[in-house]
Scaffold this active site. Sequence first.
Site, short mmCIF file in Angstrom:
data_model
loop_
_atom_site.label_atom_id
_atom_site.label_comp_id
_atom_site.label_asym_id
_atom_site.label_seq_id
_atom_site.Cartn_x
_atom_site.Cartn_y
_atom_site.Cartn_z
N ASP A 50 0.82 -1.21 0.00
CA ASP A 50 0.00 0.00 0.00
C ASP A 50 0.86 1.26 0.00
OD1 ASP A 50 -2.76 0.74 -0.15
OD2 ASP A 50 -2.55 1.63 1.83
N CYS A 87 -10.97 4.71 -4.45
CA CYS A 87 -9.93 4.63 -3.42
C CYS A 87 -10.35 5.42 -2.19
CB CYS A 87 -8.63 5.15 -4.01
SG CYS A 87 -7.37 5.47 -2.79
N TYR A 121 -12.84 3.17 0.99
CA TYR A 121 -12.18 3.11 2.30
C TYR A 121 -13.00 3.85 3.35
CZ TYR A 121 -7.80 0.66 1.33
OH TYR A 121 -6.86 -0.31 1.05
N TYR A 143 -9.63 6.01 8.51
CA TYR A 143 -10.58 6.01 7.40
C TYR A 143 -12.02 6.31 7.83
CZ TYR A 143 -6.56 4.65 4.73
OH TYR A 143 -5.32 4.65 4.15
N GLU A 183 -9.78 -2.54 -6.24
CA GLU A 183 -9.81 -2.42 -4.78
C GLU A 183 -10.07 -3.78 -4.16
OE1 GLU A 183 -9.02 -0.13 -2.64
OE2 GLU A 183 -8.71 1.52 -4.03
#
Length: 232
Positions: free
Chosen positions: A44, A135, A139, A163, A205
């Site tokens: 990541d 993205c 999240y 998040y 994702e």
Amino acid sequence: MSFTKEVRKKADPIWQASFHHPFVKELGEGTLDLTRFRYYVMQDAYYLRHFARVQAIGAAKSTDLATTARLAHHAQSTCEAELSLHETFAELLGITEEEKAAFIPAPTAYAYTSHMYRAAYEGHLGDVIAAILPCYWLYYEIGERLKDCKPAEPIYQKWIGTYSSDWFRSLVEEQIARLDAIAEAVTEADRKRMEQHFLISSEYEYEFWEMAYRLETWPSARKEIQAYVHNN
Ligand SMILES: Cc1ncc(CN)c(N)n1
């Protein structure tokens, strides 16, 4: 229905698969093997470095200065907030400088970032945002779903806290509003292409959780392929 509501609806089956992926579920429960999270953090960090550059392409493709400034701010936030969080995780997880130097992006991380660059370089600001919006938004939805979980592992608590934060929500809402405004002004062909970018990123994702859960590697041990992706 707004453009973002429409594409969110179309992407729902793959988003549901992300919500129920064992990586996400076990992170919330605190049972996720740290080996898998460690692998995820390294992949990541690679992803976010490229994501910040794609945000910066968005800044360059903006046609008014206020939007350029906001997209540049988003790129900076990725570096200062998300990537610095990963630095903290790397320290807590004992990821060494040698491991970082030997790091090779996995096929999925490489493919997802390549997709974002393609959308960004070939298109206009709407293409950039359509490719990067899952993205942000996915999240945030995961953060919302997990926010009442109390995993015993503090690293997982920190991840969820980031998040599900108001800071992250405001970035997501800003990009949703921006994409809707662009979608109203462009052609039907543009909207169709933007929808494709959004759906492909949604697929990636999901694949990113799979990649981390399965500790994905390149099928061939060919050193020249690995050296190429390592340097790119
Ligand atoms: C793959 C991925 N997608 C989204 C995010 C949240 N910025 C992230 N850190 N990594």
